[in-house]
Scaffold this motif. Structure first.
Motif, PDB file in Angstrom:
ATOM      1  N   PHE A   1       0.792  -1.119   0.091  1.00  0.00           N
ATOM      2  CA  PHE A   1      -0.008   0.032   0.159  1.00  0.00           C
ATOM      3  C   PHE A   1       0.747   1.546  -0.060  1.00  0.00           C
ATOM      4  CE2 PHE A   1      -2.845   3.160   1.705  1.00  0.00           C
ATOM      5  CZ  PHE A   1      -3.837   3.251   0.906  1.00  0.00           C
TER       6      PHE A   1
ATOM      7  N   SER B   1       2.173   2.081  -3.215  1.00  0.00           N
ATOM      8  CA  SER B   1       1.187   2.400  -4.167  1.00  0.00           C
ATOM      9  C   SER B   1       1.015   3.726  -4.173  1.00  0.00           C
ATOM     10  CB  SER B   1      -0.165   1.659  -3.774  1.00  0.00           C
ATOM     11  OG  SER B   1      -1.276   2.327  -4.207  1.00  0.00           O
TER      12      SER B   1
ATOM     13  N   MET C   1       1.471   6.629  -7.080  1.00  0.00           N
ATOM     14  CA  MET C   1       0.443   7.639  -7.398  1.00  0.00           C
ATOM     15  C   MET C   1       1.307   8.901  -7.357  1.00  0.00           C
ATOM     16  SD  MET C   1      -2.135   6.337  -8.610  1.00  0.00           S
ATOM     17  CE  MET C   1      -3.752   5.585  -8.231  1.00  0.00           C
TER      18      MET C   1
ATOM     19  N   PHE D   1      -3.965   2.342 -13.198  1.00  0.00           N
ATOM     20  CA  PHE D   1      -4.509   1.100 -12.787  1.00  0.00           C
ATOM     21  C   PHE D   1      -3.725   0.087 -12.029  1.00  0.00           C
ATOM     22  CE2 PHE D   1      -6.594   2.737 -16.725  1.00  0.00           C
ATOM     23  CZ  PHE D   1      -8.209   2.369 -16.403  1.00  0.00           C
TER      24      PHE D   1
ATOM     25  N   GLN E   1      -2.681   0.583  -8.514  1.00  0.00           N
ATOM     26  CA  GLN E   1      -3.355   0.407  -7.246  1.00  0.00           C
ATOM     27  C   GLN E   1      -3.392  -1.369  -6.977  1.00  0.00           C
ATOM     28  OE1 GLN E   1      -7.399   2.599  -7.474  1.00  0.00           O
ATOM     29  NE2 GLN E   1      -6.528   3.012  -9.498  1.00  0.00           N
TER      30      GLN E   1
ATOM     31  N   PRO F   1      -5.362  -3.380  -5.511  1.00  0.00           N
ATOM     32  CA  PRO F   1      -6.480  -4.094  -5.769  1.00  0.00           C
ATOM     33  C   PRO F   1      -6.904  -4.219  -7.533  1.00  0.00           C
ATOM     34  CG  PRO F   1      -7.178  -2.254  -4.834  1.00  0.00           C
ATOM     35  CD  PRO F   1      -5.766  -2.143  -4.711  1.00  0.00           C
ATOM     36  N   VAL F   2      -6.506  -3.269  -8.170  1.00  0.00           N
ATOM     37  CA  VAL F   2      -6.754  -3.257  -9.484  1.00  0.00           C
ATOM     38  C   VAL F   2      -5.672  -4.195 -10.132  1.00  0.00           C
ATOM     39  CG1 VAL F   2      -7.070  -1.965 -11.676  1.00  0.00           C
ATOM     40  CG2 VAL F   2      -7.836  -1.227  -9.464  1.00  0.00           C
TER      41      VAL F   2
ATOM     42  N   GLN G   1     -13.593  -0.516  -8.581  1.00  0.00           N
ATOM     43  CA  GLN G   1     -12.413   0.376  -8.547  1.00  0.00           C
ATOM     44  C   GLN G   1     -11.832   0.295  -9.895  1.00  0.00           C
ATOM     45  OE1 GLN G   1     -11.602   2.080  -5.788  1.00  0.00           O
ATOM     46  NE2 GLN G   1      -9.334   2.682  -6.488  1.00  0.00           N
TER      47      GLN G   1
ATOM     48  N   THR H   1     -11.387   3.924 -11.970  1.00  0.00           N
ATOM     49  CA  THR H   1     -10.104   4.353 -12.382  1.00  0.00           C
ATOM     50  C   THR H   1     -10.295   4.604 -14.067  1.00  0.00           C
ATOM     51  OG1 THR H   1      -9.217   3.058 -10.749  1.00  0.00           O
ATOM     52  CG2 THR H   1      -7.629   3.789 -12.190  1.00  0.00           C
TER      53      THR H   1
ATOM     54  N   PHE I   1      -5.125  11.458  -8.335  1.00  0.00           N
ATOM     55  CA  PHE I   1      -4.344  10.397  -8.089  1.00  0.00           C
ATOM     56  C   PHE I   1      -4.277   9.636  -6.964  1.00  0.00           C
ATOM     57  CE2 PHE I   1      -1.425  11.834 -11.905  1.00  0.00           C
ATOM     58  CZ  PHE I   1      -2.499  11.805 -12.831  1.00  0.00           C
ATOM     59  N   ILE I   2      -4.004  10.379  -5.790  1.00  0.00           N
ATOM     60  CA  ILE I   2      -3.743   9.963  -4.326  1.00  0.00           C
ATOM     61  C   ILE I   2      -5.123   9.710  -3.890  1.00  0.00           C
ATOM     62  CG2 ILE I   2      -2.770  10.354  -2.339  1.00  0.00           C
ATOM     63  CD1 ILE I   2      -0.452  11.791  -3.683  1.00  0.00           C
TER      64      ILE I   2
ATOM     65  N   LEU J   1      -7.619   8.679  -5.502  1.00  0.00           N
ATOM     66  CA  LEU J   1      -8.029   7.196  -6.201  1.00  0.00           C
ATOM     67  C   LEU J   1      -7.542   6.209  -5.533  1.00  0.00           C
ATOM     68  CD1 LEU J   1      -9.589   6.147  -8.413  1.00  0.00           C
ATOM     69  CD2 LEU J   1      -7.519   6.474 -10.096  1.00  0.00           C
ATOM     70  N   ASN J   2      -6.332   6.194  -4.866  1.00  0.00           N
ATOM     71  CA  ASN J   2      -5.678   5.128  -4.385  1.00  0.00           C
ATOM     72  C   ASN J   2      -6.122   4.864  -3.094  1.00  0.00           C
ATOM     73  OD1 ASN J   2      -3.438   3.453  -4.589  1.00  0.00           O
ATOM     74  ND2 ASN J   2      -2.264   4.516  -3.094  1.00  0.00           N
ATOM     75  N   PHE J   3      -6.408   5.826  -2.408  1.00  0.00           N
ATOM     76  CA  PHE J   3      -7.186   5.916  -1.046  1.00  0.00           C
ATOM     77  C   PHE J   3      -8.558   5.018  -1.143  1.00  0.00           C
ATOM     78  CE2 PHE J   3      -3.718   8.142   0.429  1.00  0.00           C
ATOM     79  CZ  PHE J   3      -3.295   7.528   2.007  1.00  0.00           C
TER      80      PHE J   3
ATOM     81  N   GLY K   1      -9.266   2.628  -3.007  1.00  0.00           N
ATOM     82  CA  GLY K   1      -9.219   1.388  -3.113  1.00  0.00           C
ATOM     83  C   GLY K   1      -8.487   0.587  -1.956  1.00  0.00           C
TER      84      GLY K   1
END
Lengths: 225, 265, 592, 272
Positions: free
Chosen positions: C350, C353, C357, C404, C407, C409-410, D41, D45, D97-98, D100-102, D104
């Motif tokens: 995480f 990740s 980003m 994509f 992340q 989970p993606v 998710q 995205t 961006f960030i 979006l990450n959170f 998920g």
């Protein structure tokens, strides 16, 4: 060496001096007109501090190699249940003293050079070289001792790292010895030309770095978990 | 160049070299003896040759056959029509004899040299099993691996004394032809894509070998008179084991040598 | 050290004789060309390998002509075996990543133009420079020699994960001598790259001419400089990983090989408790910065060309340099995003990740600034400009798919699928190659004194631009469907409906491959028959355009320039011309 | 030329996005309890990236066309940038961006930060060149120990069990198909015998490398949806390069009702 002279702008001079913004050596203050090394093949001399910068960068790369080895060691030791510490040969400590002494003699040599005592400069350089070679020899003897004990490269991860780190350091130190030999061969010219002293300084930088690196490696190898 | 400096330098360097030389570990590398001379067959008087025949029986309780799971390659399952397949190492013949026993002359024939036959020994892959399961080849005789399956195999002999190789054979690919340069009992052959597949190849220097079949018998023909050690090798139950017997053959004599194995625990 | 004492008697004169002049040359321009042609050779080898792969993928039963001559074992009768496919894939990746993407934009163009653009007569350490090229060439030859060893070239991928790459030939073909050669080649390459990097850094910091403040460096120089720093720090780590891997292979150590492995029924009793993940961490600590080593010079070249042919200063010069620095720095903090499914701690995943980003932000800044540069410009659509516009388009396409994969989970469902293949080919492979094409068309006049043919160039551009989208865009769809990469044949029923997509991609791959012949023809034809180029055919501002084409041996014929301006003074109001050269003392009131 | 660039870039953009919007190619059916959130998710995205993609590409196309050199002698706008604008898009990009990450984060946390539910069905997965084998602990709920020297692929002893001596091994069931009951939490313990492999079931939305020297647990629950497609049979593929047979390395996941599962397990046990 006509080409070293800065060609003034042919057109009109800049109205404000700061539109040139001084010389380009923002990080070094005295860049362009600084020390003069030997001419580059293309003609203009390479400023001496470029050599120093080059050496810093080389040391940074070497540092990264050893940082990678270190993190490999730390991780490998951390995850494993097969790590049996290798008892280091006592000779290593003597070698350490020898290497430290070599740094000291190199410093003495450098000071002798600054003071203009050419003979002393060369003598201390020899001493450094002998001590450096003695260190390498000592390391080899330390290896022999381990081999006699039946500890080889693949015996245990700790011995793997021991051989790896000592040989990696040794190879780099041999490079330094090559440099020292070169200095010895050129000792006279170095003494006679003040400009040549940068070479000695750069060699000393490398040598002291190898010295410090060894102390670090010794600590890394001796400190348990 | 300053001569005095050069001299001193030479001294220091030679000292270092001496130190290094002293501390170098002595190493001896073993060179495997290799004969490269062309084999000139020793003449054998065909009018005096005899033979060794015999039977290999199985003693004790039959091993429980291990069913082979081929689920991951539907092509293999299909080849057997969904019928269960069992490991060949567990096979015991109905009459209490053992198939797949490799019987060969282990010693006694050293004074003769033999040329490898030019015909290849064929190893087929059928229904994701090797056919035959146990086979013998002579040194430098061609082993020809063919595939009758619609799926890709890889052939991976795992020798100790010979060169290891590992090659894929997609359906429709040309046969793979390889030779073994040194005698070896036995080289296991594996297909990694069908891990259950296994064959054993015996590589011998003489032509005196035989593999027992569904009646458990073997026969080694064409033996010149002499005293031989005959060895039988089996992997019944999955673990290889051997037995030796000495036999003396007179001119035109036929001798019987029987073996009896238990499943290795 | 060896550089500290380069004794050259007649230093000012160009060396005489073919060998000294063209083979063992100390001239950064010759070395730059040597690197360029090394990369050009490599890119065609790599391209050929990929075409063979695409061929086999869609016609697995095809007997490829001549292939059995190249490798009777790998392709008996021309029918490619699965292991040979994997070998081609491994070699394609290794050659492209190291000997093309790392070599041409950085070592090739960088060597040639960094010294000229900063007003220096050569690199700081010419001998080291020559050495680094020859070591790199040795690395390439070592790698290529693995094609001709008995059990075939290595097949463990360009990442060479242990234990597959570490336990030797028991784990399959290609893992014997071939893999040894691979490791040695990579280690050699690291040495060459390190020598090159330290030379670049020292040159940029120490040899700038008077007036060439850091904030007056062309963005190309900034990119080469930052790339050199990133390379210096990361290749050192790869070197260490390579040494450890080699020791595991030949020294019987257990850095990466765990205990109790049974490979092909053989218990490997000579190894104990090593960690395959340790290798992955070391590798990707290099591997991710490597991605930026490949693309940063491309960004620099693109910025340079876009500004020139938009006749407009680069939009947000400072933001461009800071984002280069930010990317360089952050690239060392994101390597774990290659390892979301590797078995490392999910908490760490995480964290990686988030950093990944974050690295998207400076990348986005660059994109916006390129668009900002075009905005309000007066665009001259030369071939070089077209490739730079193509670069921006490809970088956007490939970069966004990174969001994509960043992340966890993606990524789980896209990892190791063609989605990843599409992503990195667009963003780092093709985009970087577009920058190389752009750079080639832009700098060819300076390097060879002649112009390249624009018509051929444009045909080449269009085929390539449309073609690469046709090849790599569908890969994203395949990835979403779950099409796994690194498969030599698609045997499962699941894949059958997707095969037409693969055929489409393969055919386009052949077209694009063929289109590169146009470029090759254009390159060599123009070298001898092209229209003669003047000093500054593009009306560009940086220092290389102040000297003859091609430049004299010491670049400036002894007249070291003085710099008065930033690198992108185009369209300056009140200026005599549409642009102001960096060394022009002309003062314009509103400048800055 | 400018028009051509604008048209081609626009066309490429529209086709690329169009195929995604039309869902011509999409994920296979989702048979897990956690998959829906992942798909969501992905979709989120996709929308965000899609908008940026279209905006950037069309912007590029428009600028190339709009600001082409028309030969009218117009000078380009002399601008070194716009700090406000740059700051705006920097901050915007960072937030998107960030952020979006959170979004998920929870999905990932649910999959990995907690272990399997108590009482989950434990199955060992062993990968080797080039096959998967599965081991069920049997009624005693315990896996017998592995003896390396006992491993023998030819007789099906992939796990190196010593059934004669180890009590826990006696009832272990080794299979070549991963049979699981529907609606029941399953915990897979992944291990490798030789090199790195990976366990990937597209429909399960589950991918995990199998690292030699490690035992990696993953957990999931298959939903009723699994029974509705393909007879409950799904492909398990290896996604980590493992050697020449990599492309053929696979096994099958068979999702069954609880009763079918019990029956199946008994058949498998009988074949041991």
């Amino acid at each position: 060496m006509a080409s070293t002279v800065l060609t003034p702008p042919k057109h009109r001079a800049p109205s404000k001096s700061d539109s040139i913004g001084g010389n380009g050596h923002g990080w070094d203050g005295d860049g362009f007109g600084g020390g003069r090394g030997e001419p580059s093949p293309a003609g203009r001399p390479i400023p001496l501090h470029a050599y120093r910068m080059g050496m810093y960068m080389a040391l940074a790369a070497i540092l990264m190699v050893f940082a990678a080895f270190t993190s490999a060691l730390v991780v490998r030791r951390g995850i494993s249940n097969d790590w049996v510490p290798t008892a280091l040969p006592g000779l290593l400590y003597l070698n350490t003293v020898i290497l430290l002494a070599s740094s000291a003699t190199l410093e003495l040599s450098r000071r002798a050079l600054t003071a203009g005592r050419g003979e002393a400069f060369a003598q201390w350089l020899y001493a450094t070289l002998v001590l450096g070679l003695a260190f390498i020899g000592g390391q080899l003897l330390a290896w022999r001792e381990l081999v006699a004990r039946g500890v080889y490269l693949s015996t245990n991860p700790s011995s793997s790292f021991f051989y790896l780190l000592t040989s990696a350091h040794g190879i780099h130190l041999l490079g330094g010895i090559g440099g020292l030999i070169y200095l010895v061969l050129r000792a006279r010219r170095i003494v006679s030309a003040a400009k040549q002293r940068t070479i000695v300084e750069i060699a000393a930088l490398y040598w002291h770095f190898m010295d410090g690196l060894w102390i670090y490696l010794l600590l890394l190898l001796t400190v348990r978990s | 160049m300053n001569k005095r400096h050069l001299l001193a330098l030479a001294f220091v360097v030679s000292l270092a070299l001496f130190l290094i030389a002293c501390s170098k570990k002595e190493e001896t590398t073993e060179q495997p003896a290799e004969t490269t001379t062309a084999v000139q067959p020793t003449p054998i008087d065909q009018s005096t040759v005899g033979e060794v025949t015999g039977k290999v029986s199985f003693d004790g309780t039959k091993p429980k056959p291990h069913q082979i799971m081929m689920d991951q390659d539907p092509a293999c399952v299909k080849a057997h029509g969904g019928k269960p397949v069992y490991a060949e190492d567990d096979e015991v013949n109905g009459n209490g004899t053992l198939p797949n026993v490799f019987v060969y002359v282990k010693s006694g024939a050293e004074n003769y040299t033999f040329a490898a036959p030019s015909d290849p020994v064929v190893l087929d892959q059928k229904g994701c099993m090797y056919d035959p399961h146990v086979l013998g080849v002579m040194v430098d005789q061609t082993l020809k691996v063919v595939s009758s399956d619609p799926t890709t195999h890889n052939i991976h002999p795992m020798p100790k004394d010979n060169r290891e190789w590992n090659m894929s054979q997609p359906p429709g690919a040309a046969p793979i032809e390889q030779k073994f340069a040194r005698p070896e009992i036995m080289i296991p052959v594996k297909c990694n894509q069908h891990p259950w597949m296994r064959a054993y190849v015996g590589v011998v220097k003489n032509p005196f070998f035989s593999v027992t079949g569904s009646d458990g018998t073997f026969s080694i023909k064409g033996l010149p008179p002499g005293t031989y050690t005959v060895e039988a090798w089996t992997a019944v139950g999955g673990t290889p084991q051997t037995q030796d017997q000495t036999v003396t053959i007179g001119p035109k004599e036929s001798k019987t040598v029987d073996f009896s194995f238990k499943a290795a625990s | 050290m060896a550089e500290a004492h380069a004794p050259t008697a007649h230093a000012q004169h160009a060396p005489q004789g073919f060998i000294r002049k063209y083979i063992f040359s100390l001239d950064h321009k010759v070395i730059g060309k040597q690197y360029y042609f090394l990369a050009l050779f490599s890119v065609f080898v790599g391209l050929l390998l990929s075409i063979l792969m695409r061929w086999h993928l869609v016609w697995p039963d095809a007997h490829i002509p001549l292939l059995d001559k190249l490798s009777p074992v790998g392709a008996p009768g021309g029918l490619m075996t699965p292991e040979y496919y994997l070998s081609l894939m491994t070699m394609h990746g290794t050659i492209m990543i190291f000997f093309v993407l790392t070599t041409a934009p950085q070592s090739g163009f960088g060597n040639y133009f960094l010294p000229i653009q900063i007003g220096a007569e050569d690199m700081a350490f010419p001998r080291l420079n020559m050495l680094s090229f020859w070591v790199t060439l040795a690395a390439l030859l070592t790698l290529l020699s693995s094609f001709f060893v008995s059990d075939g070239p290595p097949l463990a991928g360009w990442t060479a994960y242990p234990p597959l790459s570490a336990v030797g030939s028991v784990s399959g073909p290609g893992e014997g001598l071939g893999q040894d050669l691979w490791v040695i080649s990579i280690a050699l390459f690291c040495v060459g790259a390190l020598l090159g990097a330290l030379n670049f850094i020292a040159t940029t910091l120490e040899l700038r001419t008077r007036g060439m403040k850091l904030m007056r460096l062309p963005l190309t120089c900034w990119a080469w400089f930052i790339t050199a720093i990133v390379g210096l720090l990361s290749f050192a780590v790869l070197f260490a990983a390579g040494v450890l891997l080699l020791l595991d292979r030949v020294g019987g150590t257990s850095f990466f090989v765990p205990a109790g492995l049974i490979v092909s029924d053989k218990i490997l009793s000579n190894h104990s408790g090593g960690s395959p993940l340790l290798y992955q961490h070391l590798f990707w600590f290099f591997g991710h910065p490597e991605v930026y080593i490949a693309i940063l010079p491309g960004m620099g070249i693109t910025s340079h060309i876009l500004s020139c042919f938009s006749r407009k200063p680069i939009f947000g010069y400072r933001a461009m340099t800071y984002s280069l620095m930010a990317i360089g720095f952050l690239s060392f903090t994101v390597w774990g995003h290659h390892m979301f499914v590797s078995g490392m701690s999910p908490y760490t995943a995480f964290a990686f990740s988030v950093m990944t980003m974050a690295i998207g932000v400076p990348s986005a800044i660059k994109t916006f600034n390129w668009l900002g540069t075009l905005w309000g410009g007066r665009l001259r659509l030369t071939t070089a400009m077209l490739f730079s516009i193509g670069f921006v388009s490809l970088f956007v396409s490939g970069g966004l798919s990174g969001l994509f994969l960043a992340q966890p989970p993606v990524d789980v469902n896209l990892h190791a699928t063609y989605f990843v293949v599409g992503h990195f080919h667009l963003v780092m492979g093709v985009a970087a190659i577009f920058a190389m094409f752009g750079g080639t068309f832009y700098w060819f006049p300076k390097m060879f004194g002649r112009m390249m043919n624009e018509t051929l160039g444009k045909i080449h551009f269009w085929l390539t631009f449309v073609g690469v989208y046709a090849i790599f865009m569908p890969m994203h769809y395949l990835g979403v469907e779950g099409n796994v990469r690194r498969y030599s044949t698609f045997i499962d029923d699941f894949m059958q409906p997707l095969l037409p997509v693969h055929k489409f991609m393969s055919i386009w791959a052949f077209i694009v491959g063929g289109a590169q012949l146009i470029f090759i023809f254009n390159l060599f034809w123009s070298m001898f028959k092209g229209e003669k180029a003047g000093i500054n055919p593009w009306e560009s501002t940086s220092l290389e355009w102040t000297v003859p084409s091609p430049p004299p041996h010491d670049n400036f014929a002894g007249k070291i320039p003085v710099v008065y301006h930033g690198p992108y003074e185009y369209g300056v109001p009140g200026a005599e011309k549409d642009y102001i050269m960096q060394d022009s003392p002309e003062v314009v009131a509103e400048s800055h | 030329m400018a028009l051509a660039v604008a048209l081609v870039v626009t066309l490429i953009t529209l086709i690329s996005v169009g195929i995604f919007v039309a869902k011509v190619y999409w994920f296979p059916v989702d048979i897990s309890t956690h998959g829906a959130a992942m798909d969501h998710q992905f979709l989120l995205t996709l929308i965000i990236c899609g908008v940026i993609f279209v905006a950037a590409q069309l912007g590029l196309a428009y600028f190339v066309w709009r600001y082409r050199d028309k030969g009218d002698g117009r000078k380009a706008t002399y601008s070194h940038g716009n700090n406000k604008l740059e700051a705006t898009w920097t901050i915007a990009a960072a937030i998107v961006f960030i952020g979006l990450n959170f979004l998920g984060y929870n999905i990932w946390a649910k999959m990995h930060f907690t272990g399997a539910a108590p009482g989950a069905l434990k199955i060992q997965v062993q990968a080797q060149q080039f096959a998967f084998y599965f081991r069920y602990p049997g009624p005693d709920g315990e896996f017998g120990p592995t003896h390396l020297e006992k491993v023998d692929d030819a007789i099906g002893n992939f796990f190196g069990l010593d059934r004669a001596h180890d009590q826990a091994s006696k009832d272990d069931i080794v299979t070549a198909t991963l049979g699981i009951p529907v609606n029941r939490p399953v915990e897979l313990i992944l291990r490798s015998q030789d090199v790195e492999h990976s366990f990937f079931v597209r429909e399960l939305r589950m991918q995990q490398d199998i690292v030699p020297g490690m035992e990696i647990p993953i957990h999931f629950t298959a939903t009723e949806e699994a029974l509705k497609h393909n007879g409950g049979r799904y492909e398990i593929v290896c996604t980590q390069l493992c050697g020449l047979g990599h492309y053929k390395m696979r096994a099958f996941l068979q999702v069954m009702t609880e009763q079918d599962y019990e029956k199946w397990l008994q058949t498998q046990a009988a074949a041991q």
